[in-house]
Enzyme design. Structure first.
Site, PDB file in Angstrom:
ATOM      1  NE  ARG A 978       3.475  -6.264   3.797  1.00 18.62           N
ATOM      2  CZ  ARG A 978       3.792  -5.205   2.983  1.00 18.62           C
ATOM      3  NH1 ARG A 978       5.287  -4.748   3.032  1.00 18.62           N
ATOM      4  NH2 ARG A 978       3.024  -3.897   2.814  1.00 18.62           N
ATOM      5  CE  LYS A1140       8.064  -4.831  -2.957  1.00 16.86           C
ATOM      6  NZ  LYS A1140       6.979  -4.315  -3.589  1.00 16.86           N
TER       7      LYS A1140
END
Ligand code: SF4
Length: 1504
Positions: A978, A1140
């Site tokens: 990723r 996040k």
């Protein structure tokens, strides 16, 4: 003007044309240079170094030492030598496998079997030439191939095949040899560039992702260039004729016979020459052979060799059948027959005679296999053979002697088999005792001879004569000289290559002189011992019958003796023979290899000629050279002589692959402990334990006979077994040894999620602590047939899906279920199950609760096994989950064995993620070692956790997991990578790089993720580094894209407002860079130094980068350089869990701002200035099914923060989580639990305290949607943006939607137009962004062509999202990305019917409750629970502001449609103006609203 020139001269010309280092080997006796040396020496330029080595001094060993220590970086490395040296140096040769070195090897006596001896040397290129012309060309190609592939090339040439007509040609001038070599190298390395250029000009052919630098392509490219230069064609297999209607036979030839046949063409046969022996190109062979139609031709495999064929099945035959999945030769040919051709004159008569012999044999109903033809002495008898089929049977019956013949090949005249081995007469003269006794007698007599010669030589040179020497005076001087030399040689301990030939040569001369000296009493006395003059490799040979008690005492004596003697045991038992297993138990067959290794001080090898011919030869040579006893275990499975070739091959392959017959060698004299034990069958490296558990006959014996076990322990586990187990090979060896003690408790698990496995391991630790001989295995490692041999067995299983067995228990259960007459009276057992009594809440589904454990328990009881403890059941619904039941069950186990107290045993705490991080040295772990371990496609469990921080997840293809397991293969491991892409914007260069990497390193597709970044899938371990470097070469990286750190910062895509987007993207990047881990491990592991992939990557980009992963450590006091992590702790602990951050701009919430640990809502003034952000804290998605302590949560508002302060505020929020997050329980470690445990106000005040400022009052905002808006938009600066619908973010080409190619074309266009970029959205779509008006029509054309302009989808589809799930995600319980489009199509029919096609409904699907596509915020969510089974949740807020709630659990498609369709209908009829589906369901009381995360599990409607 052409002139005659020999092959040696030709090759020497090429060799001395290239700057480099040359090693020549020269005969030891004459010390005169060989012909190579003469040629090369005469024309050696300044830039060439020449080393002349003596053949008796292990020249290849010396060369290896030199090139490995000197790091010679010359343009070329050359060895000129001959086939005898290559063969005798086989064990050394394999060490060259990673050097670009070229060996020019002269074939002595046209012995092409030397080539086949190297058949299993992986990584070597083996080429073959016949005359001066092809030697010239292929020599040039060899250097280029070696350079490009960084591999050794062995070029065999046969001076005897040279014909004068072929010899006439012009050598290329030296500069042009160098130029052509460079041209091949450059042409290949530039093919990448060429590829890029061609791609720009839209050349389809070169867009082929398969165009990689593999062996075949490099060789093929080299041959193409040779053709251009010299107009001479070469290919892997060559033929001078083609198949036509007259053809009856094809000859596949490894030998110079090809020249003879080509010159004397016989139209019945088509000769095919093997130009490239390695790699063995099945495709090319298929091409040339497949024109054999109708299965009407015979195929003859002809190997030219002076050796006697060692078996029915030539190595060439093994090659032919090496890939029968893709090419089964029996489909093409009527008969396939091997021949051994001794020698043949290059004239028409001899050739025709040979051809007719072959054809007549082929025409026999049952042709003789591996017939030796061609030698004058054997021709007559061969004729007889052909007329007498009985001979065929005789040949076959000699099959038992395959390994004896192999020994003869290797040791020729120096071989002495000292017992009369014959399977038919295992009796006194064939036993090891007999052989050993004979050996001792030989030794004694030789000692007498040595003493006698010593006194003769001494008397001759001394005045004080102790013996009267009366040799004839005419020969005395010569005799004394010879005897002196013999004496010196005979007492030499280190015996070099030519020892045997020299001493035996002297012996023959001495005996001849003595025989002539008839009047000498000294001569007569010596001649009494003449037999003992000769030194041979002494072998005792026996069958596997000796693996029973019959041979144990002889074997023991051999091992104890420390004598230089070799023992070969041939095992004929087929792997598939069930009889074997019975025998193991009843006849006490034992593993001699284990016995010998435990004894120590010896050499042991396990070989199987039909699995690895090369390893077999190598081991025989090593065994003979070992100064002490050597045991070679040789496998040759067959039940009778009627077994056909393929069956024997298959049988061997199965035995080796399954671990029944592992290939290995063990050299107790190896200086480095790590080198003592080497596994040679790569496929079973990882499965060695499997082999031990299933097939360790000695273990079985030990269990049955404790006295014997103790004696082995006394004999073997003493001083010789002081091995420090350092690496996996050593561990495997440790396991091998451990097998000897005999397990008395076996704990077997079946586990999908890992809980059952950890429980099994914990139980094992506790058993070991109580001095049990205990081991843990997965259930599939148990063969039900062997259950009878277990003493105590504990089975621990979790429950999958609808009461199914976990993957690694399925095969065991299938066997157990299918058994009907097992008698397990001798087995003690218990079973513990892990389940969830609420997982299947409906009454009729209760039977699924802990079903595997209950089923196994019932079956074992039925077969009479004795219970250690009653069935134990762990229930996730109990206070401590499954532990509650387990804690009651385990004590009963110890009670049964009378070991309730563990004594002083201290149980080691399980290794947690926190331990792994702490010990990782700032995320290094053993990642580098793992990448270098070529024995597996996986990395260690700890490294799997650590690589996440580097943006890498290990996965495996779950679609083929079971199939691979059935084939005895490890899962198809591959990695997901990723990228970190803060702000979600990508330049065209970055796009093209990801596209290219997905083809060259991945699975041909890539994914736009739910956090607006790129994700590659299917990257194998070998490609990880090039892929990461590729990503970094375009100013992206992958650091922190996964792991317990701040993840990729996502921002609203916002195509219509350039100015605002620029500001929020800047904020996103600032936060991402600010919170990026500062470890230098990322740079060190992936980016530092050079790599072969750098030809296409650009290291200078990451070297010159100012931001991104840190390159240098920090200097601290004492001038120490260290890693520092200002925000993640210098203890290397990082955060308790992931963190996040996302930013949205009202009214858009395309990033699901409420789902993040920190959600920032941009507050923008009328002039598009971002004033600051409302801050939401504590959002998070992941949960665990039925674990009510886990829940999703939406962020709580802390208030407003000015634009300039936001970086520091996010940092402080993260620091509070770092210090107060739960590090003990990862399921409770996210910020959402910290904030709920602490209270929102307390958390907020802690942040303010650290920050030194207060949050302002939240500013007003209004969010209207969380979906993307497709089609064109023009921003305030006049730039154009087009949002493309990419279903579930998967960028791929399908027949209907070639979107990947389309986006690549657009990226290339934008690159040439120098305008435009891409934005990735959190809904997994793509915005083609910042397009100038002038470029719009061109982009539109491309979008149209590649079907990117379609936004005519239903409102449901464009508002949908799915995670990846199967096949790559290891946590998936059900399909997601592949299934959501399917079920949407089925729902669309109903929506159409109710007039709802264009109404947006947010629908999301995930394969498990981790919630990667944020299902808990969707109006409709399907969360995978088991294959085809989902939990259905309803009532989420359309803007992503409200969590949904469980409506029905465990529903399948039919029920899903049955539930949703009527609800759609009601919505269409009853909704208020503009009322969204989720809101309607709440108003209509179909579902209750979830007001806060912690109430997620409340008010769930009862299951019908
Ligand atoms: S939600 Fe579960 S199945 Fe889907 S990608 Fe995430 S972890 Fe895998």
């Amino acid at each position: 003007m052409s002139s005659s020139i020999s092959q040696t001269e030709t090759i020497s010309h090429v060799v001395s044309s290239l700057p480099g280092t040359i090693f020549t080997t020269n005969p030891s006796k004459t010390v005169s240079p060989d012909s190579f040396t003469s040629y090369i020496s005469s024309s050696i330029p300044n830039n060439v170094k020449l080393f002349k080595l003596i053949e008796s001094n292990d020249p290849l060993d010396l060369i290896y030492d030199y090139i490995s220590s000197e790091r010679d970086e010359s343009f070329s490395l050359t060895v000129t030598t001959n086939s005898n040296i290559v063969l005798s140096s086989l064990p050394v040769l394999k060490k060259f496998s990673n050097f670009p070195i070229v060996f020019h090897v002269e074939l002595i006596d046209s012995n092409y079997q030397v080539l086949t001896s190297l058949k299993d040397l992986n990584n070597f290129i083996i080429l073959n030439t016949l005359n001066s012309i092809d030697s010239h060309d292929i020599s040039i190609a060899s250097y280029a191939i070696a350079k490009v592939l960084n591999k050794p090339v062995i070029h065999f040439f046969n001076p005897n095949s040279d014909t004068s007509s072929n010899n006439k040609f012009d050598l290329s001038p030296k500069p042009s040899v160098l130029n052509i070599t460079h041209q091949i190298i450059d042409s290949f390395s530039s093919s990448g560039k060429e590829n890029e250029q061609q791609e720009t000009s839209e050349n389809k052919d070169l867009e082929n992702p398969a165009l990689k630098k593999n062996d075949s392509i490099v060789i093929y490219t080299a041959f193409q260039i040779l053709k251009k230069k010299f107009n001479r064609s070469y290919s892997f297999f060559e033929s001078s004729a083609s198949i036509n209607s007259a053809t009856t036979d094809i000859f596949l030839i490894l030998g110079s016979l090809y020249s003879a046949l080509s010159n004397n063409f016989n139209k019945l046969i088509v000769p095919v020459f093997i130009r490239v022996y390695r790699p063995w190109s099945v495709d090319d062979l298929k091409k040339i052979l497949s024109s054999s139609f109708n299965n009407s031709l015979n195929l003859s495999l002809i190997t030219q060799s002076q050796w006697q064929a060692f078996s029915n099945y030539s190595p060439l035959l093994l090659d032919l059948f090496s890939n029968i999945e893709s090419f089964n030769p029996t489909d093409f040919f009527k008969k396939i027959v091997s021949y051994n051709l001794k020698s043949i004159k290059n004239d028409k008569n001899s050739t025709n005679e040979f051809v007719s012999q072959v054809i007549s044999n082929n025409n026999l109903p049952k042709p003789v296999q591996n017939l030796s033809l061609g030698s004058s002495s054997s021709t007559a008898s061969n004729k007889n053979q052909l007329s007498n089929l009985a001979v065929a049977e005789k040949v076959t019956s000699l099959e038992n002697l395959t390994y004896v013949k192999l020994l003869k090949q290797v040791f020729s005249d120096s071989l002495e088999v000292i017992n009369s081995f014959n399977l038919a007469e295992v009796g006194s003269i064939s036993t090891p005792e007999f052989g050993y006794g004979k050996f001792l007698r030989n030794e004694e007599n030789r000692k007498v001879l040595i003493n006698l010669i010593q006194s003769i030589v001494h008397s001759d040179s001394s005045a004080n004569n102790s013996i009267k020497v009366d040799f004839d005076s005419s020969t005395k001087q010569e005799l004394i000289q010879l005897l002196t030399r013999w004496l010196i040689l005979s007492i030499t301990k280190v015996r070099k290559f030519d020892f045997w030939s020299e001493i035996n040569d002297i012996s023959r001369k001495v005996i001849a002189l003595l025989n002539k000296d008839i009047f000498s009493s000294t001569a007569t006395k010596i001649l009494e011992y003449k037999h003992y003059f000769f030194f041979n490799y002494q072998w005792i040979i026996g069958s596997d019958l000796w693996a029973y008690d019959i041979g144990s005492s002889g074997l023991h004596n051999v091992l104890k003796s420390d004598k230089n003697i070799n023992l070969m045991i041939i095992d004929n038992t087929p792997f598939s023979s069930k009889k074997e297993q019975v025998e193991c138990l009843t006849q006490k067959k034992k593993d001699i290899g284990l016995y010998a290794m435990n004894y120590g001080g010896c050499y042991v090898a396990s070989i199987a000629i039909y699995a690895s011919y090369t390893q077999s030869l190598e081991s025989l040579i090593e065994a003979a050279n070992f100064q002490g006893p050597s045991i070679v275990l040789a496998y040759l499975p067959f039940e009778n002589e009627n077994v056909n070739t393929l069956d024997i091959l298959k049988e061997t392959k199965r035995a080796v692959d399954a671990g029944y017959w592992p290939l290995y060698h063990f050299d107790s004299s190896a200086i480095d402990d790590d080198q003592q034990f080497q596994l040679d069958s790569p496929k079973i490296k990882k499965d060695l334990e499997d082999f031990l558990d299933r097939n360790n006959k000695l273990t079985l014996l030990a269990k049955r006979n404790p006295v014997f076990k103790r004696s082995i322990a006394q004999n073997s586990l003493g001083e010789n077994v002081g091995y420090a187990l350092k690496d996996s090979t050593k561990n495997a060896f440790g396991d091998l040894l451990k097998g000897l003690s005999g397990p008395n408790l076996t704990i077997a698990f079946a586990s999908d999620g890992g809980n059952a496995e950890s429980l099994a391991r914990r139980l094992n630790n506790r058993a070991t602590g109580r001095n049990f001989g205990s081991k843990v295995i997965s259930m599939d490692e148990i063969s039900v047939d062997e259950l009878i041999s277990y003493e105590n067995l504990i089975l621990i299983s979790s429950t999958s899906g609808q009461g199914e067995f976990p993957q690694n228990g399925k095969a065991f259960w299938d066997q157990l279920k299918g058994s009907s007459n097992l008698d397990l009276n001798g087995l003690n057992f218990s079973v513990f199950g892990l389940g969830d009594s609420e997982y299947w809440p409906r009454k009729e589904d209760k039977k699924y609760y802990n079903k595997p454990a209950k089923d196994m328990y019932g079956k074992l009881k039925l077969f009479g096994a004795n219970e250690i403890a009653p069935l134990g059941l762990g229930d996730d619904q109990d206070a401590d989950g499954y532990q509650t039941g387990y804690n009651l069950w385990e004590p009963i186990i110890w009670e049964f064995f009378g070991v309730t107290n563990a004594g002083n045993y201290q149980e080691a705490a399980p290794i947690t993620n926190e331990d792994m991080k702490l010990a990782s040295d700032f995320l290094r772990g053993t990642i580098v070692e793992g990448l270098n371990d070529e024995s597996t496609g996986a990395i260690s469990a700890t490294d799997q956790q650590l690589t996440k921080f580097h943006g890498i997840y290990m996965q495996d293809d779950r679609d083929i997991r079971e199939q691979r397991k059935a084939e005895g293969l490890e899962p198809a491991y591959a990695f997901m990578i990723r990228a970190r892409l803060p702000g979600g914007t990508s330049t065209p260069e970055q796009w093209l790089k990801i596209d290219e990497l997905s083809d060259s390193r991945g699975n041909g597709t890539f994914k736009i993720t739910t956090r607006a970044t790129f994700q590659l899938h299917g990257v194998v371990k070998h490609d990880l580094k090039p892929a990461i470097r590729g990503i970094n070469s375009t100013l992206m990286d992958t650091l922190g894209a996964c792991g317990d750190v701040n993840r990729n910062v996502m921002v609203s895509a916002l195509p219509e407002n350039q100015k605002v987007h620029k500001q929020i993207a800047e904020t996103g990047t600032i936060i991402s860079e600010h919170l990026l881990p500062q470890t230098t491990a990322y740079h060190e592991i992936w980016l530092e130094g050079a790599d072969e992939s750098d030809k296409v990557n650009k290291p200078e980009v990451w070297q010159n980068r100012k931001d991104g992963p840190k390159k240098k450590k920090v200097m601290v006091a004492g001038n120490a350089l260290v890693d520092q992590e200002p925000f993640y702790g210098n203890n290397s602990l990082y955060l308790p869990r992931k963190f996040k951050v996302s930013i949205c701009v009202p009214p858009y919430n395309d990033v699901d701002v409420y789902s993040n640990d920190v959600g920032l809502i941009a507050i923008v003034d009328s002039k598009s200035n971002v004033l600051g952000y409302n801050v939401l804290v504590g959002g998070g998605m992941g949960t665990t099914h039925n674990n009510k302590k886990t829940y999703p949560r939406t962020g709580s508002s802390f208030g407003f923060v000015d634009y300039d302060d936001i970086k520091v505020v996010v940092e402080k929020i993260m620091l509070i989580q770092r210090d107060f997050g739960d590090r003990k329980n990862r399921k409770h470690a996210r910020l959402k639990y910290t904030i709920d445990d602490m209270g929102v106000d307390v958390y907020k005040s802690k942040v303010e305290e650290l920050w030194g400022k207060k949050f302002q009052k939240e500013r007003e905002f209004k969010i209207e949607s969380n979906i993307d808006h497709f089609g064109w938009t023009k921003d305030e600066t006049g730039l154009n943006h087009y949002t493309c619908f990419i279903e579930n973010g998967r960028v791929e080409d399908t027949v209907e939607l070639p979107q990947k190619t389309g986006l690549k074309k657009i990226a290339k266009y934008l690159l040439t137009a120098s305008s435009g970029s891409f934005r990735l959205t959190g809904n997994q779509h793509i915005i083609i962004s910042n397009i100038l008006d002038r470029d719009v029509s061109r982009v539109e054309k491309l979008m149209k062509k590649y079907k990117l302009d379609n936004s005519n989808f239903s409102g449901l589809r464009i508002s949908s999202a799915a995670c990846v799930a199967f096949p790559t995600c290891g946590l998936a319980m059900a399909e997601s990305e592949r299934y959501l489009p399917v079920i949407i199509t089925k729902l669309e029919e109903a929506l159409e019917e109710y007039g709802l096609r264009h109404d947006s409904i947010v629908m999301r699907m995930t394969g498990c409750p981790n919630g990667c596509s944020r299902p808990w915020l969707a109006e409709i969510a399907l969360v995978g629970k088991a294959y085809d089974t989902y939990n259905l949740l309803l009532g989420g807020g359309y803007h992503g502001q409200r969590l949904n709630k469980l409506y029905r659990s465990n529903v399948k498609e039919k029920e899903i449609l049955k539930i949703l369709k009527p609800l759609f209908k009601r919505w269409s009829l009853e909704r208020h103006q503009g009322e969204h589906f989720g809101d309607f369901l709440i108003r209509a009381k179909v579902i209750m609203p979830t007001t806060e995360g912690k109430y997620f599990h409340d008010d769930v409607p009862a299951e019908p």
